[in-house]
Structures are given as C-alpha cells and as structure tokens.
Design an enzyme around this catalytic site. Structure first.
Site, PDB file in Angstrom:
ATOM      1  N   CYS A  81       0.680  -1.180  -0.065  1.00 11.57           N
ATOM      2  CA  CYS A  81       0.046   0.027   0.111  1.00 11.57           C
ATOM      3  C   CYS A  81       0.886   1.316   0.003  1.00 11.57           C
ATOM      4  CB  CYS A  81      -0.918   0.092   1.363  1.00 11.57           C
ATOM      5  SG  CYS A  81      -1.958   1.552   1.471  1.00 11.57           S
ATOM      6  N   THR A  87       4.235  10.438   1.635  1.00 10.24           N
ATOM      7  CA  THR A  87       5.683  10.635   1.231  1.00 10.24           C
ATOM      8  C   THR A  87       5.809  11.364   0.043  1.00 10.24           C
ATOM      9  OG1 THR A  87       7.439   9.023   0.319  1.00 10.24           O
ATOM     10  CG2 THR A  87       5.169   8.576  -0.527  1.00 10.24           C
ATOM     11  N   HIS A  89       8.242  10.800  -1.791  1.00  4.71           N
ATOM     12  CA  HIS A  89       8.760   9.764  -3.072  1.00  4.71           C
ATOM     13  C   HIS A  89       7.839   8.710  -3.463  1.00  4.71           C
ATOM     14  CE1 HIS A  89      10.483   7.640   0.349  1.00  4.71           C
ATOM     15  NE2 HIS A  89      10.536   6.593  -0.224  1.00  4.71           N
TER      16      HIS A  89
HETATM   17  N1  INI Z   1       6.553   2.053   1.244  1.00  4.97           N
HETATM   18  C1  INI Z   1       5.052   1.684   1.211  1.00  4.97           C
HETATM   19  O1  INI Z   1       5.098   0.360   0.959  1.00  4.97           O
HETATM   20  N2  INI Z   1       4.064   2.294   1.192  1.00  4.97           N
HETATM   21  C2  INI Z   1       4.508   4.051   1.426  1.00  4.97           C
HETATM   22  O2  INI Z   1       3.311   4.693   1.597  1.00  4.97           O
HETATM   23  C3  INI Z   1       5.708   4.277   1.632  1.00  4.97           C
HETATM   24  N3  INI Z   1       5.874   5.752   1.786  1.00  4.97           N
HETATM   25  O3  INI Z   1       5.090   6.379   2.248  1.00  4.97           O
HETATM   26  O4  INI Z   1       7.272   6.103   1.954  1.00  4.97           O
HETATM   27  C4  INI Z   1       6.896   3.403   1.408  1.00  4.97           C
HETATM   28  N4  INI Z   1       7.995   3.806   1.626  1.00  4.97           N
HETATM   29  C5  INI Z   1       9.120   2.948   1.972  1.00  4.97           C
HETATM   30  C6  INI Z   1       9.771   2.168   0.908  1.00  4.97           C
HETATM   31  O5  INI Z   1       8.829   1.241   0.361  1.00  4.97           O
HETATM   32  C7  INI Z   1      10.841   1.537   1.262  1.00  4.97           C
HETATM   33  O6  INI Z   1      10.735   0.549   2.174  1.00  4.97           O
HETATM   34  C8  INI Z   1      12.054   2.158   1.673  1.00  4.97           C
HETATM   35  O7  INI Z   1      12.268   3.340   0.856  1.00  4.97           O
HETATM   36  C9  INI Z   1      13.416   1.606   2.209  1.00  4.97           C
HETATM   37  O8  INI Z   1      13.964   0.885   0.917  1.00  4.97           O
END
Ligand code: INI
Length: 157
Positions: A81, A87, A89
């Site tokens: 999700c 975020t 990014h």
């Molecule tokens: N990962 C998600 O699964 N959903 C999100 O909404 C999210 N946000 O909001 O940043 C998110 N970030 C973490 C990303 O998937 C990685 O785990 C992280 O960047 C480490 O590699």
C-alpha cells in the site's frame, strides 16, 4: 472484477507465494486477510500458501524475483500500500514497485499479480482493502491462481 468459481480438484496441489509489505500495515494486513481467504475459498490448501514479509512496497519486487527464480511457487501475489499523502517519493515507490514486479514476472515466466494499492489517502486505501470497493488482495490472489491455471493449460497444449 468478476471471478468464476474455481474448483478445488483442479488445483489442490498449486502452491502460491504471497509477498506482503509491512509499511502501512493496517491496510496490508487487510489485503493479506482478503488474499488468504480468497485462496482458501478457491481450493488452495493452507499448507501451500507461503507468506513472506518485506519492509515496504519498494522491496516487494526484490523478494518476488528471488522467489520466482526458485521455481517453488506456481504464482506469486504482491501486496502493499502506497499512500500519496505520506511520502514525497510516492511516485518513485509506486512506479518502481509495479515496474519491478512486471520485470520479475516477465523475466522468470512466473505469474505475479499486482495487489499494491496506490491511493491519495488512507480512506481510499481502507475502501479497497475490505471496504466499499472490495478487497484488492482477494482480487490479486485470484488473478494469480487463474494465471497459474492458464500457464498449466498452455504448457500441456
Ligand atoms: N512504502 C510503502 O509500502 N508505502 C508507502 O506509502 C511508503 N512511503 O510512504 O514512503 C513506503 N516507503 C518505504 C519504501 O517502500 C522502502 O521500504 C524504503 O524506501 C526503504 O527501501
């Protein structure tokens, strides 16, 4: 999306792997529950359903590729999700997770269904994980089973 009922006899030996991310766990646990229930209802044995957890959606394709390469699973289901509001990014995580899943499926020939929600907010995510918009985890798991059946049929032909 409508799914025809799948018979127990046809795929009782089918093995399905689920990769689920821990980020936004409130939502992904609902997707996981929907996915498991749908697989069991479709006749997949609980001992043939394997669940692997990763940190976030970005990590899903990495685990999926590794799993697909083993040849252990007939199909994989990716559950996650990504919520825009949470975020900066968002675009990168949302895009790279789906792109990576496509790449893993195409390079290995193992079906991997996309059950990663990309929403504007938490409310939309709740709606799609067992709320008024259904459960995308259930839909993704049935899509994976249908692809595995299709691939078996293609291989026999
Ligand atoms: N990962 C998600 O699964 N959903 C999100 O909404 C999210 N946000 O909001 O940043 C998110 N970030 C973490 C990303 O998937 C990685 O785990 C992280 O960047 C480490 O590699």
């Amino acid at each position: 999306m409508e799914f025809q009922r799948l018979s127990v006899k046809d795929h009782s030996k089918m093995r399905i792997g689920i990769i689920v991310s821990e980020f936004n766990e409130t939502i992904t646990s609902r997707l996981l529950e929907g996915a498991r229930d749908a697989l069991l209802e479709a006749g997949i044995r609980s001992e043939n359903i394997d669940i692997k957890r990763v940190a976030g959606a970005y990590e899903i394709p990495q685990a999926a590729l590794r799993m697909a390469k083993t040849g252990t699973w007939d199909a994989l289901v990716a559950l996650g999700c990504v919520i825009r509001g949470e975020t900066s990014h968002y675009e990168i995580v949302a895009h790279e997770s789906s792109r990576g899943i496509t790449e893993a499926a195409m390079s290995t020939g193992i079906p991997i269904s996309l059950g990663i929600l990309t929403t504007e907010n938490t409310e939309q995510a709740l709606d799609r994980s067992g709320g008024i918009q259904g459960n995308k985890g259930a839909e993704a798991s049935l899509a994976a089973v249908k692809m595995a059946i299709l691939f078996q049929e293609i291989d026999i032909d």
